[in-house]
Enzyme design. Sequence first.
Site, PDB file in Angstrom:
ATOM      1  N   HIS A 452       0.824  -1.198   0.223  1.00 42.11           N
ATOM      2  CA  HIS A 452      -0.113  -0.062  -0.117  1.00 42.11           C
ATOM      3  C   HIS A 452       0.887   1.231  -0.015  1.00 42.11           C
ATOM      4  O   HIS A 452       2.134   1.438   0.235  1.00 42.11           O
ATOM      5  CB  HIS A 452      -0.991  -0.023   1.242  1.00 42.11           C
ATOM      6  CG  HIS A 452      -0.147  -0.007   2.552  1.00 42.11           C
ATOM      7  ND1 HIS A 452       0.380   1.229   3.350  1.00 42.11           N
ATOM      8  CD2 HIS A 452      -0.048  -0.704   3.400  1.00 42.11           C
ATOM      9  CE1 HIS A 452       0.688   1.153   4.250  1.00 42.11           C
ATOM     10  NE2 HIS A 452       0.779  -0.414   4.661  1.00 42.11           N
ATOM     11  N   CYS A 471       2.979  -4.803   6.796  1.00 39.30           N
ATOM     12  CA  CYS A 471       2.763  -4.725   5.421  1.00 39.30           C
ATOM     13  C   CYS A 471       3.762  -3.908   4.749  1.00 39.30           C
ATOM     14  O   CYS A 471       4.892  -3.401   5.347  1.00 39.30           O
ATOM     15  CB  CYS A 471       1.334  -3.601   5.235  1.00 39.30           C
ATOM     16  SG  CYS A 471      -0.262  -4.821   5.623  1.00 39.30           S
TER      17      CYS A 471
END
Length: 550
Positions: A452, A471
């Site tokens: 992301h 992440c």
Amino acid sequence: MKKVFLPFCLSLIIGHVLAQSALTSSDVSIEIRNLLEAHIINGSNHNGKLNLVQYDLLLKFYTNRDFQEAWTQKGRLSENAQKLLGQIEEARFDGLTPEEYHLSEIKDFINEFSLKNENESSLHLAYIDLILSDAYLKLATDLYRGKVSQEALKTDWEIQPKRMKLKFEEELESALKSGKLTENLKGFWPVFKVYPRMRESLRAYHKMEQNDAIDWNKISGNKVLKVGEYGKVVADVRKRLWFWKDLKEYTPEEVELYDSAMMEGVLHFQKRNGLTADGVVGKDTYDALNETPAALIKKVAVNLERMRWLPDTVMDNRFVVVNIANFQLDLVQQNGLDTIFSSPVIVGRQYHTTPIFNGEMSYIVLSPTWTVPSSIIRNEMIPKIKKDPNYLNRNHLKILTYSGQEVNPSAIDWSKTSSKSFPYMIRQSPGPHNSLGLAKFIFPNKHNVYIHDTPSKSLFSKDIRAFSHGCIRVQNPERLAEVILEDNKDWGHKEIEAAMHSGRETTVMLKEKIPVVLLYLTFWTDESGNPHIRKDIYERDRRISEALFD
């Protein structure tokens, strides 16, 4: 894996013809069968110095060929035996230990000769046949699958193994018949082009270790060195830059002066080691300079083993690879030869490590919301909310029931709220403030890890970029989205730009799923043959190294 211990006492010279008047192929064949049957019937190991570790494959191999000897003919060792010996010795450049493939035993058979009587000759020819076949089978399986079992080691490696199941006993038969044993064994190498380049780096490190005349006492990193400054450690730093060939040898005007010529070597060394190339010799640069050839040999071996663990199924089309230890994402195609997108990334902190696994990217979310994971709510947000009543509003966070009803934070008695029993979810609205930035790239997995964007762009300037909860944060998500969606006429640059800044979630399903591999390589060699070394940020190398060598 079963082990069979066989007695060992005689050896042969390649090319030496034995007394053939009484010795026949049938005699050797009978002895091979007897030795294999003895294990089946007795169900126990024989006493002796030699252990055979591929018994099941050996049994299949010799049964398929009616127990005929594979490596000798009329009492003479074949050329295939010599080729196998060469490949066993070369295994050190695969990061493997040649002695584990019966190197000493085979050399003894080749370099020594003893013959007592004709009956004993056939028995010992049977022994050497089993030894050579076992060596091939073990080496082949280790090259193809890896020597160390990821499951047994209990590492964080969760990448799916190779799907192709080879019949190694049939591979051995084919190699012997064709006479192309060397090519056959090389065929078990990983398909990735980087593997043979890494082998050559390891070969070079072994040569360096043999010719090493450096004093590898630890260089103290107490003094930060900048160009133009003096220090007692300058001479030692310069010698190590010479040793690693980051700097051409020259005669300095002043031994303790960090001069401009030496700075060029420092910059080159820092780039190879993934450090900020600023020419400043600080702690991380000192740590890298203190790595010995022996340490680097083990580091390369660990990463060659990781390459053997990788599946080759991702090589068919485009795929995304994230090297966690290098803090970099690449979108590649054509067997990994063509990089069509590359970007620095941010990965998990040491206590929120990014896992190693593979998946398939199936959709992109533009202008995403962020539903905060319960672990972050419990451990981080609730304590902050209690200290700062305006925390939620300032960060565009809303409290929701699980039926979707918004809850006014002032209606909650935070003094009595426990992080263990918080009955709500917290969600962050889309926009530039969102912790996921303006785009996220989803490859569904049990870890809830994805790629992301991030509003914290300044962190990309760091050389060690381990700041996330696990992440992967990518620096240029807009360009990544454009490359991924280039085959979708509905999503060009303008459409992606508009959706990313719309303040409303938009999901774009991919026409074809893209394989994603999150791996962890602390060493590799580039197309020009230049080695690249990275810090083991999660300290994952040690356990693999111990399994390979201890």
